[in-house]
Design a protein around this motif. Structure first.
Motif, PDB file in Angstrom:
ATOM      1  N   ALA A 261      -1.877   1.891   9.763  1.00  0.00           N
ATOM      2  CA  ALA A 261      -1.735   3.247   9.206  1.00  0.00           C
ATOM      3  C   ALA A 261      -0.354   3.817   9.503  1.00  0.00           C
ATOM      4  O   ALA A 261       0.275   4.454   8.648  1.00  0.00           O
TER       5      ALA A 261
ATOM      6  N   VAL B 209       2.124   2.049   7.147  1.00  0.00           N
ATOM      7  CA  VAL B 209       2.012   2.547   5.773  1.00  0.00           C
ATOM      8  C   VAL B 209       2.685   3.916   5.663  1.00  0.00           C
ATOM      9  O   VAL B 209       3.436   4.182   4.712  1.00  0.00           O
ATOM     10  N   THR B 210       2.431   4.777   6.637  1.00  0.00           N
ATOM     11  CA  THR B 210       3.052   6.097   6.640  1.00  0.00           C
ATOM     12  C   THR B 210       4.578   5.983   6.683  1.00  0.00           C
ATOM     13  O   THR B 210       5.295   6.632   5.907  1.00  0.00           O
TER      14      THR B 210
ATOM     15  N   VAL C 171      -3.732   8.234   4.133  1.00  0.00           N
ATOM     16  CA  VAL C 171      -3.581   6.804   4.427  1.00  0.00           C
ATOM     17  C   VAL C 171      -4.954   6.249   4.802  1.00  0.00           C
ATOM     18  O   VAL C 171      -5.447   6.453   5.913  1.00  0.00           O
TER      19      VAL C 171
ATOM     20  N   THR D 177       5.980   4.626   3.376  1.00  0.00           N
ATOM     21  CA  THR D 177       5.861   5.610   2.295  1.00  0.00           C
ATOM     22  C   THR D 177       6.969   6.653   2.402  1.00  0.00           C
ATOM     23  O   THR D 177       7.639   6.977   1.408  1.00  0.00           O
TER      24      THR D 177
ATOM     25  N   GLN E 216       0.831  -1.201   0.000  1.00  0.00           N
ATOM     26  CA  GLN E 216       0.000   0.000   0.000  1.00  0.00           C
ATOM     27  C   GLN E 216       0.866   1.251   0.000  1.00  0.00           C
ATOM     28  O   GLN E 216       0.570   2.233  -0.699  1.00  0.00           O
ATOM     29  N   ALA E 217       1.953   1.222   0.764  1.00  0.00           N
ATOM     30  CA  ALA E 217       2.851   2.374   0.823  1.00  0.00           C
ATOM     31  C   ALA E 217       3.446   2.685  -0.542  1.00  0.00           C
ATOM     32  O   ALA E 217       3.549   3.853  -0.939  1.00  0.00           O
TER      33      ALA E 217
ATOM     34  N   LEU F  17       0.820   4.309  -2.649  1.00  0.00           N
ATOM     35  CA  LEU F  17       0.595   5.677  -2.173  1.00  0.00           C
ATOM     36  C   LEU F  17       1.756   6.582  -2.576  1.00  0.00           C
ATOM     37  O   LEU F  17       1.542   7.725  -3.001  1.00  0.00           O
TER      38      LEU F  17
END
Length: 334
Positions: free
Chosen positions: A228, A231-232, A253, A235, A199-200, A203
């Protein structure tokens, strides 16, 4: 920010492993039923090792390891880890040794475990619930191997590294190009989210290219706040690896929760329904640990109006179908 993603990543070492670009296919019957334009990104068809999203990550992870002079890869995961299976396949392709230290008690040699053995991995199971301790034991194994003249590189759970994240930033650009050829870029990209680095990457790709497409991760394991945060972190680490300054807003996110069911790697009623519906409408197989739960979240978000009808949506099929062959009929058919 509107960056040439491929141009930015071109300087990062990469091993060519992917049979790509992977198809972006229309799902006409599901689209008609759900009232959206649904496209399936078939990253279950990435090529070697029975396919899956981890191959995109391993192109960059293994290139970095080879630059260090690696002779062996060590990694971990659950008993039916797709990441472990693909790490073993990549090691076989490149002539590296592979040490898989998977969590839990050794199961029967079926599904991914059977494939791990076929790819020649040195396979063991550690009945240890805490990944921090697993990582410590992996570090100890690496030290033992170095004493024997090996140069091992430990690959984190799920291939969650800055280099691995870049694999899906590049995949984002690939999706955008394919979707444009099919009539327009998507409003949403939805995927099953485990450790968060896939997902990162998506994004990161969206932020680098200033795309309006929203990336939606359907959690299949961790609580929303934990995922979350991961993912942050991934990213921003991916952006840092490229030398790009990036900021994220909290609403960048998007984690959809409530679809794990009875637990990680345990089939859920909603996931079972999504798995059979996708198979019977599109002839596409999902797996009950990741993609079925991801698809169940995508369907539920549409039916609740969170993703509006008439939207254009890409569902990223991240692979994992060998897991189906470990299941009893009642796990999949109800």
């Amino acid at each position: 920010m509107n960056q040439d993603i491929a141009g930015l990543i071109r300087s990062v070492p990469r091993v060519s492993l992917l049979s790509g670009p992977t198809p972006l296919e229309r799902a006409p019957r599901l689209s008609a039923e759900l009232g959206v334009d649904l496209l399936l990104k078939r990253d279950d068809l990435t090529g070697i090792g029975a396919g899956g999203n981890k191959l995109r990550k391993l192109e960059f992870i293994v290139a970095a390891a080879q630059k260090e002079g690696a002779t062996a890869l060590i990694t971990t995961g659950g008993a039916q880890s797709n990441h472990a299976r693909l790490t073993a396949a990549v090691a076989a392709r490149l002539g590296l040794k592979c040490y898989l230290r998977l969590k839990g008690v050794a199961p029967a040699d079926v599904g991914n475990v059977l494939l791990d053995r076929l790819f020649g991995a040195d396979l063991d199971f550690w009945d240890e619930p805490n990944y921090d301790i697993v990582n410590q034991r992996m570090a100890a194994l690496a030290a033992e191997l170095r004493k024997k003249g090996e140069h091992p590189v430990a690959v984190p759970l799920g291939g969650a590294t800055p280099e691995g994240t870049l694999g899906y930033a590049l995949a984002f650009a690939e999706i955008m190009q394919q979707a444009a050829a099919l009539g327009g870029v998507p409003d949403y990209i939805v995927l099953a989210a485990g450790t968060g680095s896939t997902q990162a990457g998506l994004l990161l790709g969206a932020k680098l290219s200033a795309a309006s497409t929203r990336i939606v991760g359907v959690s299949v394991s961790w609580a929303k706040d934990i995922l979350a945060a991961e993912v942050t972190r991934h990213t921003l680490d991916g952006a840092k690896r490229l030398g790009v300054a990036l900021t994220l807003k909290p609403d960048d996110v998007w984690i959809a929760e409530g679809y794990v069911g009875p637990g990680y790697a345990k089939p859920s009623p909603l996931g079972r329904a999504a798995l059979t519906r996708t198979a019977q409408r599109e002839g596409v197989l999902l797996d009950s640990t990741y993609t079925a739960k991801g698809m169940s979240g995508a369907i539920d978000l549409i039916e609740k109006g969170v993703i509006p009808r008439g939207s254009r949506m890409v569902f990223v099929h991240t692979g994992g179908t060998p897991e189906l062959y470990t299941r009893a009929p009642e796990d999949l058919l109800g």
